[in-house]
Design a protein around this motif. Structure first.
Motif, PDB file in Angstrom:
ATOM      1  N   ALA A 165     -24.728  25.934 -82.056  1.00  0.00           N
ATOM      2  CA  ALA A 165     -23.515  25.913 -82.821  1.00  0.00           C
ATOM      3  C   ALA A 165     -23.495  25.658 -84.320  1.00  0.00           C
ATOM      4  O   ALA A 165     -22.569  25.880 -84.730  1.00  0.00           O
ATOM      5  CB  ALA A 165     -22.827  24.555 -82.189  1.00  0.00           C
ATOM      6  N   ARG A 166     -24.795  25.078 -84.408  1.00  0.00           N
ATOM      7  CA  ARG A 166     -25.195  25.197 -86.276  1.00  0.00           C
ATOM      8  C   ARG A 166     -25.428  26.518 -87.390  1.00  0.00           C
ATOM      9  O   ARG A 166     -25.076  26.523 -87.726  1.00  0.00           O
ATOM     10  CB  ARG A 166     -26.254  24.847 -86.862  1.00  0.00           C
ATOM     11  CG  ARG A 166     -26.738  22.725 -85.922  1.00  0.00           C
ATOM     12  CD  ARG A 166     -27.867  22.390 -85.808  1.00  0.00           C
ATOM     13  NE  ARG A 166     -28.411  23.248 -84.903  1.00  0.00           N
ATOM     14  CZ  ARG A 166     -29.551  22.381 -84.082  1.00  0.00           C
ATOM     15  NH1 ARG A 166     -30.358  22.062 -84.927  1.00  0.00           N
ATOM     16  NH2 ARG A 166     -30.749  23.491 -83.340  1.00  0.00           N
ATOM     17  N   THR A 167     -25.708  28.006 -86.587  1.00  0.00           N
ATOM     18  CA  THR A 167     -25.662  28.989 -86.524  1.00  0.00           C
ATOM     19  C   THR A 167     -24.136  29.668 -86.766  1.00  0.00           C
ATOM     20  O   THR A 167     -23.260  29.543 -86.306  1.00  0.00           O
ATOM     21  CB  THR A 167     -25.955  30.408 -85.166  1.00  0.00           C
ATOM     22  OG1 THR A 167     -27.638  29.519 -85.219  1.00  0.00           O
ATOM     23  CG2 THR A 167     -26.552  31.548 -85.514  1.00  0.00           C
ATOM     24  N   LEU A 168     -24.274  30.438 -88.160  1.00  0.00           N
ATOM     25  CA  LEU A 168     -23.619  31.206 -88.808  1.00  0.00           C
ATOM     26  C   LEU A 168     -23.537  32.381 -88.458  1.00  0.00           C
ATOM     27  O   LEU A 168     -24.478  32.754 -89.296  1.00  0.00           O
ATOM     28  CB  LEU A 168     -22.906  30.854 -90.339  1.00  0.00           C
ATOM     29  CG  LEU A 168     -22.369  29.502 -90.157  1.00  0.00           C
ATOM     30  CD1 LEU A 168     -22.853  28.842 -91.197  1.00  0.00           C
ATOM     31  CD2 LEU A 168     -21.410  29.147 -89.249  1.00  0.00           C
ATOM     32  N   ASN A 194     -26.961  32.816 -90.937  1.00  0.00           N
ATOM     33  CA  ASN A 194     -27.482  31.327 -91.495  1.00  0.00           C
ATOM     34  C   ASN A 194     -28.368  32.435 -93.305  1.00  0.00           C
ATOM     35  O   ASN A 194     -29.462  31.455 -93.176  1.00  0.00           O
ATOM     36  CB  ASN A 194     -28.668  30.790 -91.074  1.00  0.00           C
ATOM     37  CG  ASN A 194     -27.738  30.518 -89.311  1.00  0.00           C
ATOM     38  OD1 ASN A 194     -26.983  30.233 -89.355  1.00  0.00           O
ATOM     39  ND2 ASN A 194     -28.734  30.671 -89.023  1.00  0.00           N
ATOM     40  N   GLY A 195     -27.401  32.626 -93.799  1.00  0.00           N
ATOM     41  CA  GLY A 195     -27.683  33.259 -95.443  1.00  0.00           C
ATOM     42  C   GLY A 195     -29.005  34.060 -95.192  1.00  0.00           C
ATOM     43  O   GLY A 195     -28.654  34.528 -96.690  1.00  0.00           O
ATOM     44  N   THR A 234     -22.668  31.984 -94.806  1.00  0.00           N
ATOM     45  CA  THR A 234     -23.273  31.703 -93.494  1.00  0.00           C
ATOM     46  C   THR A 234     -24.518  30.616 -94.127  1.00  0.00           C
ATOM     47  O   THR A 234     -25.450  30.448 -93.222  1.00  0.00           O
ATOM     48  CB  THR A 234     -23.550  32.547 -93.360  1.00  0.00           C
ATOM     49  OG1 THR A 234     -24.823  33.378 -94.213  1.00  0.00           O
ATOM     50  CG2 THR A 234     -23.248  34.241 -92.633  1.00  0.00           C
ATOM     51  N   GLU A 235     -25.088  30.220 -94.671  1.00  0.00           N
ATOM     52  CA  GLU A 235     -25.629  29.209 -95.751  1.00  0.00           C
ATOM     53  C   GLU A 235     -25.276  28.031 -94.714  1.00  0.00           C
ATOM     54  O   GLU A 235     -24.559  27.754 -95.071  1.00  0.00           O
ATOM     55  CB  GLU A 235     -26.263  29.691 -97.051  1.00  0.00           C
ATOM     56  CG  GLU A 235     -26.510  28.284 -97.381  1.00  0.00           C
ATOM     57  CD  GLU A 235     -28.273  28.841 -97.332  1.00  0.00           C
ATOM     58  OE1 GLU A 235     -29.142  27.710 -96.966  1.00  0.00           O
ATOM     59  OE2 GLU A 235     -28.328  29.668 -97.256  1.00  0.00           O
ATOM     60  N   PRO A 236     -26.379  27.729 -94.126  1.00  0.00           N
ATOM     61  CA  PRO A 236     -26.065  26.310 -93.628  1.00  0.00           C
ATOM     62  C   PRO A 236     -26.163  25.539 -94.178  1.00  0.00           C
ATOM     63  O   PRO A 236     -26.700  25.384 -95.643  1.00  0.00           O
ATOM     64  CB  PRO A 236     -27.516  26.014 -92.530  1.00  0.00           C
ATOM     65  CG  PRO A 236     -28.478  27.275 -92.610  1.00  0.00           C
ATOM     66  CD  PRO A 236     -28.010  27.641 -93.938  1.00  0.00           C
TER      67      PRO A 236
END
Length: 371
Positions: A307-310, A321-322, A274-276
């Motif tokens: 959309a950038r978020t995991l 995001n990590g 999940t790390e961007p």
């Protein structure tokens, strides 16, 4: 959607028969599809310094690659050329929706959506990838030649990984809405027939070396070995510059104390996957709502991830995001739904702590109110 996307195959059939095994050509996988962005919109993105792009051309057998931001003149150049735009899903909502149509592959494996715009004859040469890819045709036509050859020698000195001896075994022309699936290491060469766009849905396939290095870096921050090197039994050596076998044995014994558990691996994967990417940055709203107003709005309008978020989960543990998250047990089902569908119709079922967490995500640009 899945019946057309995989040409009538179920997701189970596709995974059993094709995934990482052999190519699949699907005519009209997405009927009527011509893309998720116009040519002008793609060119505007290619000229944006925050967007990863490459301009590729070949003249007299000599390849040239220019990394973005692209110049307007290069996007009007005559002759065959291609511009590749990475991470289109981050800048185009329809692109993000297209990417997540492929949710029958776990999100932990999903990478991004790339688009290739090419003039007549444009392409990036015969090459192979180390990952799975779906190649969905937008506007125009593209001729795809593919091969399962074992010869992977590359052209020396080329700025791209161009195969020296490409020997295609299949030759297909894809029309708008057609799609080609390729497993890793299948050589392929795509050549534009007239102006065309191709959308590439790519998947993460880290090397074992990369996984090992990243995991050891992850563990380095968590190691705690007590004591210091000691040798009270030290004796005179014949050669003072020699590293003794006794010292080697002692350090071996110390390093043998390093252990990791299945949960350590789970925590590593959650953070790693999940790390961007380094070029990803988040922007919160200029004038965020107050906490109470946000919670009231989210209950009626719902919440969606940026959309950038995991956001991934494993065994009831969540990673965004990590970072690992603290989640109340009662909120796990709702947050699993958010991770899977990337949106919630309402947040009313969440505890106050989780609603406060969503508000923090909203302020940081990790998500926003839906609708």
């Amino acid at each position: 959607m899945i019946t057309t996307l995989l040409g009538g195959l179920s997701a189970e059939e596709f995974l059993a028969e094709y995934w990482q095994k052999k190519p699949l050509l699907i005519r009209q996988a997405v009927p009527g599809f011509t893309g998720v962005a116009t040519r002008d919109e793609l060119f505007q993105l290619a000229r944006d310094e925050d967007v990863e792009s490459r301009h590729v051309s070949c003249k007299n057998g000599s390849w040239s690659v220019t990394r973005g931001p692209q110049k307007a003149a290069d996007l009007r150049r005559k002759g065959p050329w291609t511009v590749l735009i990475q991470g289109l899903n981050l800048f185009c909502p329809d692109g993000d929706e297209l990417l997540h149509r492929f949710h029958f592959i776990p999100q932990a494996r999903l990478d991004d959506l790339m688009v290739s715009y090419a003039t007549d004859g444009g392409g990036v040469g015969p090459h192979f990838d180390n990952y799975d890819v779906f190649l969905l045709q937008g506007i125009g036509q593209r001729r795809w030649q593919i091969s399962n050859q074992e010869d992977r020698n590359l052209v020396e000195g080329a700025p791209l990984k161009i195969l020296q001896n490409f020997q295609p075994v299949y030759d297909w022309v894809l029309e708008s809405g057609d799609m080609l699936y390729l497993p890793p290491h299948w050589a392929h060469n795509g050549i534009a027939i007239g102006e065309c766009t191709t959308y590439s849905i790519g998947f993460r396939s880290p090397t074992n070396q990369e996984l090992a290095q990243e995991f050891l870096g992850f563990m380095q921050e968590r190691l705690q070995l007590d004591g210091i090197y000691a040798d009270p039994e030290l004796q005179i050596q014949q050669n003072s510059a020699q590293i003794s076998e006794t010292m080697v044995d002692k350090v071996c014994a110390t390093l043998a104390q390093i252990r990791w558990s299945r949960d350590d691996v789970r925590q590593f994967l959650g953070a790693y996957l999940t790390e961007p990417k380094p070029h990803i940055f988040f922007d919160g709203p200029d004038e965020p709502l107050e906490h109470e107003e946000f919670c009231a709005e989210a209950e009626t309008r719902g919440f969606r991830l940026d959309a950038r978020t995991l956001l991934l989960f494993s065994d009831g543990q969540f990673f965004l995001n990590g970072e690992a998250l603290c989640v109340e047990a009662a909120d796990v089902p709702t947050l699993m739904l958010l991770a899977d569908q990337r949106r919630l119709d309402s947040t009313r079922d969440l505890s106050e702590d989780s609603q406060a967490q969503l508000y923090d995500w909203y302020c940081n640009g990790f998500g926003d109110l839906d609708q």
